[in-house]
Each structure stands twice: as C-alpha cells, then as structure tokens.
Design an enzyme around this catalytic site. Structure first.
Site, short mmCIF file in Angstrom:
data_model
loop_
_atom_site.label_atom_id
_atom_site.label_comp_id
_atom_site.label_asym_id
_atom_site.label_seq_id
_atom_site.Cartn_x
_atom_site.Cartn_y
_atom_site.Cartn_z
N GLU A 1 33.11 25.79 38.55
CA GLU A 1 33.39 26.51 37.31
C GLU A 1 32.23 27.47 37.10
O GLU A 1 31.10 27.05 36.85
CB GLU A 1 33.54 25.54 36.15
CG GLU A 1 34.77 24.66 36.36
CD GLU A 1 35.06 23.69 35.23
OE1 GLU A 1 34.20 23.54 34.35
OE2 GLU A 1 36.13 23.09 35.25
N GLU B 1 39.87 21.88 36.72
CA GLU B 1 39.58 20.53 36.25
C GLU B 1 40.32 20.34 34.93
O GLU B 1 40.73 21.30 34.29
CB GLU B 1 38.07 20.30 36.13
CG GLU B 1 37.40 20.36 37.51
CD GLU B 1 35.93 19.98 37.54
OE1 GLU B 1 35.38 19.56 36.51
OE2 GLU B 1 35.32 20.12 38.62
N ASN C 1 24.10 25.43 29.13
CA ASN C 1 24.64 26.04 27.90
C ASN C 1 25.37 25.04 27.01
O ASN C 1 25.29 25.14 25.78
CB ASN C 1 25.51 27.25 28.23
CG ASN C 1 26.72 26.91 29.06
OD1 ASN C 1 26.64 26.11 29.97
ND2 ASN C 1 27.85 27.49 28.73
N CYS D 1 30.56 30.22 28.79
CA CYS D 1 31.17 30.97 29.88
C CYS D 1 32.45 31.68 29.44
O CYS D 1 32.88 32.64 30.05
CB CYS D 1 31.49 30.02 31.03
SG CYS D 1 32.45 28.61 30.48
#
Ligand code: NAD
Length: 485
Positions: free
Chosen positions: A253, A466, A154, A287
């Site tokens: 993630e 992160e 993405n 996301c």
C-alpha cells in the site's frame, strides 16, 4: 527518566546497544530512547517466528487464533488512554483524533479479523471424470509462514494493526516493524500481547530505521515468506527488487497523489467541508488525502473563496487543545520536505491562496515541525507539485469545463489510490466512478471505510488489495486437493 522502547522477540523484551531518540514533533523535545535492531536481532526474530510456527502457534485452530485476536483487542481497550498518549506523543496529532480514529480502529482491526477468520470458508467442486466417475476437489487455506510487516508513521497503530491482525488471524508468525518516527504504539501492543500470554514468537516487534537498518535486514532475510508493506512507492520498489530473487509474496500500500472532483451540481457546502477534510485531515499526512482538487468552472471562484475561508479557520494547536484541528508534521525532515515543495510551488508559478509557510507561535512550538495549511492555484498540470506526493496539508485547486476533461486530468497521474467525487447527479456518479484509475472512489464522502471492502491502489499506489476476503487471500496459501472417489 525517558522511556526506553525495546524490541519484542520470542516473547521477551530485548534491548540493543544502538539507540536513537524519540522526538515529540510538537516542540522538538526528546521524549524517549528507541533501540535499533541489528541483523542479529532480525535473525533472532525470524527464528522465533519459525519456532512458533513449528510449535503451539502453528497448532492453533482458526477459532483459537480468533480468540487470541479478541484478547489483543480487549487488551488495547483496557489500556486505551496509554495508546492515545503514545500516538499523540509520537505524532503530535490531536488527542481527539487518536481517541476517535486511531485507537478505536486498531481495536476494530483485531476484532474484525477475529470474526472474519471464524467465518472463512473455502471452495469445493464435484468433478465428473472422463471415465464417468467422480472426483472431489477442495481447497485448504494455510499460512504463508513468516510474514514481515513494515508500516509507516502517518497512522501508526491503525496501519500496524491492519497488517498484523489479518496475518496472525490466518496463522502466520509476524516479524513487524513500525516506523522509526512512531515506535511507541507497537511497543505497547507488544506489552499487551505479553500480558495476555500470547504464544511466544507468533508476534515479534523490531524497532529501527528502514534502509541500512532493521527494515533492510528484515526484507533481505532468506527465511521470510512474504512482505506486507505500507509506505512510500520508492521504498516499495526497493523492497520488490530485494525480495525478487526469493520470489516472495508482496502486498504493497503505497503513495498517492489523489484527486477530488467537484462538479457544479454538488452540494456546495458539503463539498467544501469534504475537501477541507480530505486535504487537511491528520495535517495532510494520509495516503488518501486529496492534493489535486478539480472544480467545475461555473463554481470555481466561489469554491476557492469558501475553501480559503474554511481553511483559515482551522486551528493549529497542541494535541490536548480541544479546539485544535491541525498538528505538526511528524519530523523535522518531513517538515523540511513539505516546506521545500512550498518553495518549489512558487518557482513553478503557483498563486498561494493561503498558507505557504511555517507558522510562528512565539512559544515552544516554534521548535516543533509545523506548517500552515496551504492552498495553491495556477499551476500547470505538469508541475512537479501536481505530480509528486507532498504528504502535507496542501492542495491545489484548478478549474475544469467538462466531465471528460475532469476524468482525464484526475487520471493523469503516476499514482492511483483514491478519488473523491462530489455531485448530486446520480447518473454522473455512476458514470464517472468506474472511469477513475484508482483503487478507491468515494462519492460525496471521503475516507468512509467498511473493513470488508478491498483497499489498495493501482499503478505506483500499490500491489494487491487488503480488507475482508482480500486479506484472507493475501495472508494465506491455498492448496487444492483432488480426490478420485
Ligand atoms: P517510508 O517508505 O519511508 O517508510 C515506511 C516504512 O518502511 C518505515 O517503517 C521505514 O522504516 C521502512 N523502510 C524504509 N526504507 C526501507 C528499506 N529499505 N527496507 C525496509 N524497510 C524500509 O514511508 P513513510 O515516509 O514512513 O510513509 C509515508 C508514505 O507512506 C507516503 O508515501 C504515503 O502515501 C504512504 N502510505 C500509504 C498508505 C496506503 O495505504 N496506500 C497508507 C499510509 C501511508
């Protein structure tokens, strides 16, 4: 002739016999051919990474590694237009987005971690011992070793660099794989690394699919030390099971089903604009996008009407159309998935406020993978369309009455990545934000990132954080040294 996208292993570009087409989602045309790594090439890459750790790369100081990362950033900058073209060709996104978000962020990721590792420090404690003497405790940071980095389609170069930059800054050797849908920018990055003479084997790129392909071979390789993964939650769960026997480190993630909460005291126009952005940026393929919008009842009807008007003004256009806001879905498979949710929403009783179908252009784009930006209302909170991540340009808008109700409904999700809150009441902003069960909360904004801050999700949205020192912590192993003085 169509471009051939290869692997980059141990400082060499390596082809493989198995190949698959690279398809442009704007009109479905084949724009290149991509090599698919077999387990033999994965073995080669892991061995090359191991050799790099035992060789020149393993001997680099943090400052030298930082210099290498800066050179990578400079190299991307020199080939900026090619990176833009690669991202646009693979994803169909607007040139404007690739120029202002994707490629600049990739450059920033390398520069940021280059700077961070120069400034990184460790802990030291002076200890009084039982016999009245002294001891000195201090920690040293060491690389994890061979880090497998797997990223999604993405935000290809942005997310790929978000992993490989900190991993290499900390001295790891990387075996990285971009998504099969978006191989081009990682291949370009390999060319940049090659051209600047980046230490061979420290940065390896493999192309290929996930399950039963390169990805699976990478995560099951016995000689890797950690996996950093961004992608779907189900894939994360599978990776976790695969690496469990070897007790490898993971940083995940994963997906989201994010809420936006609009209180009646919000700046109305800013909230409408913000929700358009948080629902439809990158055609909803972020996301962090809000697929569940909760709006306080007193402004609900007005909000839905304004959101509809703003959404219908979005232009679905070719990447080079300066007026374009929205591009296609990344692939035919993903388009079919999103359209299947449009169908499901109708069966679940949704009112389609706008969109809900694939557009018909009457030109070559009809062979591409487009869907219309879509707004629903009227679904019950337990509808599958409100519980499962769709990852397309779609949101559902529902009314709420009280602050407690909004918090409870926003938190009622298996995911927990990002929440956007719209209010001008300072106390409310501070009161509600910490109550959100998500790794990220934005107030009166969305997707505003400071790379020093922790990024990640709770529940099925991920494991670990992160960004800034959190990346330092994940990508390194700490040894405590205790010296009796
Ligand atoms: P995906 O999980 O299908 O694929 C992601 C990557 O994993 C690809 O490179 C793929 O080839 C690889 N892969 C798939 N199966 C694998 C396996 N068995 N072993 C090893 N590798 C495997 O996800 P996607 O469809 O590419 O990306 C969309 C998903 O990513 C969405 O769920 C989205 O929310 C999530 N995402 C999360 C974040 C975040 O920061 N939390 C950011 C971007 C995307």
């Amino acid at each position: 002739m169509a471009e051939l996208i290869t692997h980059y292993i141990g400082g060499r570009f390596i082809e493989s016999v198995r190949r698959f087409p690279n398809v442009n989602p704007v009109d479905g045309t084949v724009v290149g051919e991509v090599c698919e790594a077999s387990s033999a090439e994965v073995d080669l890459a892991v061995q090359a990474a191991r050799d790099a750790l035992a060789g020149d790369w393993g001997r680099c100081s943090p400052v030298e590694r930082s210099d290498w990362l800066r050179k990578l950033a400079d190299g991307i900058e020199r080939r900026f237009d090619e990176f833009v073209e690669a991202e646009v060709r693979d994803t169909g996104r607007t040139v404007r987005q690739a120029r202002t978000l994707d490629v600049p962020r990739a450059i920033a990721n390398f520069r940021f971690f280059a700077d961070l590792v120069r400034q990184a420090h460790t802990e030291c404690f002076e200890t009084v011992t039982a016999d009245g003497g002294r001891a000195l405790n201090y920690t040293v940071r060491k690389p994890l070793g061979v880090v497998v980095a797997i990223s999604p389609w993405n935000l290809p170069v942005l997310l790929f660099s978000w992993k490989v930059a900190p991993a290499m800054a900390l001295g790891n050797a990387v075996v990285a794989k971009p998504s099969e849908e978006t191989p081009s920018s990682a291949f370009l990055l390999a060319q940049v690394a090659h051209d600047i003479g980046f230490p061979a084997g420290a940065f390896n790129v493999l192309q290929g699919f996930g399950g039963q392909s390169a990805g699976q071979a990478m995560i099951s390789h016995p000689d890797i030390d950690a996996v950093t993964f961004t992608g779907a939650s189900a894939t994360g769960a599978h990776i976790m099971k695969t690496v469990a026997d070897g007790v490898k480190d993971v940083s995940f993630e994963l997906g989201g089903k994010n809420a936006a909460i609009v209180f009646e005291d919000a700046d109305f126009d800013a909230a409408v604009d913000g929700v358009v952005k948080s629902s439809f940026t990158n055609s909803g393929q972020v996301c962090l996008c809000s697929e569940r919008v909760l709006v306080q009842r007193s402004i609900y009807d007005r909000f839905v009407a304004a959101l509809k008007a703003r959404t219908e003004a979005l232009v679905l256009g070719r990447p080079d159309d300066p007026a374009a806001d929205i591009g296609p879905m990344v692939s035919r498979t993903h388009q079919a998935k999103v359209l299947s949710y449009f169908e499901l929403a109708r069966r679940e009783g949704a009112t389609v406020v706008t969109g809900g179908e694939a557009p018909v252009f009457g030109d070559a784009r009809d062979e591409g993978f487009w869907v219309r930006p879509t707004i629903w209302t009227g679904l019950p909170d337990d509808a599958r369309c409100l519980r499962e991540e769709i990852f397309g340009p779609v949101c559902h808008v529902a009314p709420f009455d009280t602050e407690d109700e909004a918090v409870a409904r926003a938190n009622d999700s298996d995911y927990g990545l990002a929440t956007a809150i719209w209010t001008q009441n300072l106390s409310r902003a501070h009161r509600v934000s910490p109550r959100m069960r998500s790794g990220l909360v934005w107030v009166n904004t969305w997707y505003l990132r400071d790379l020093r801050t922790p990024f990640g999700g709770v529940r099925q949205s991920g494991i670990g954080r992160e960004g800034g020192r959190h990346s330092l912590d994940f990508y390194s192993e700490i040894t405590n040294i205790c010296i009796k003085v």
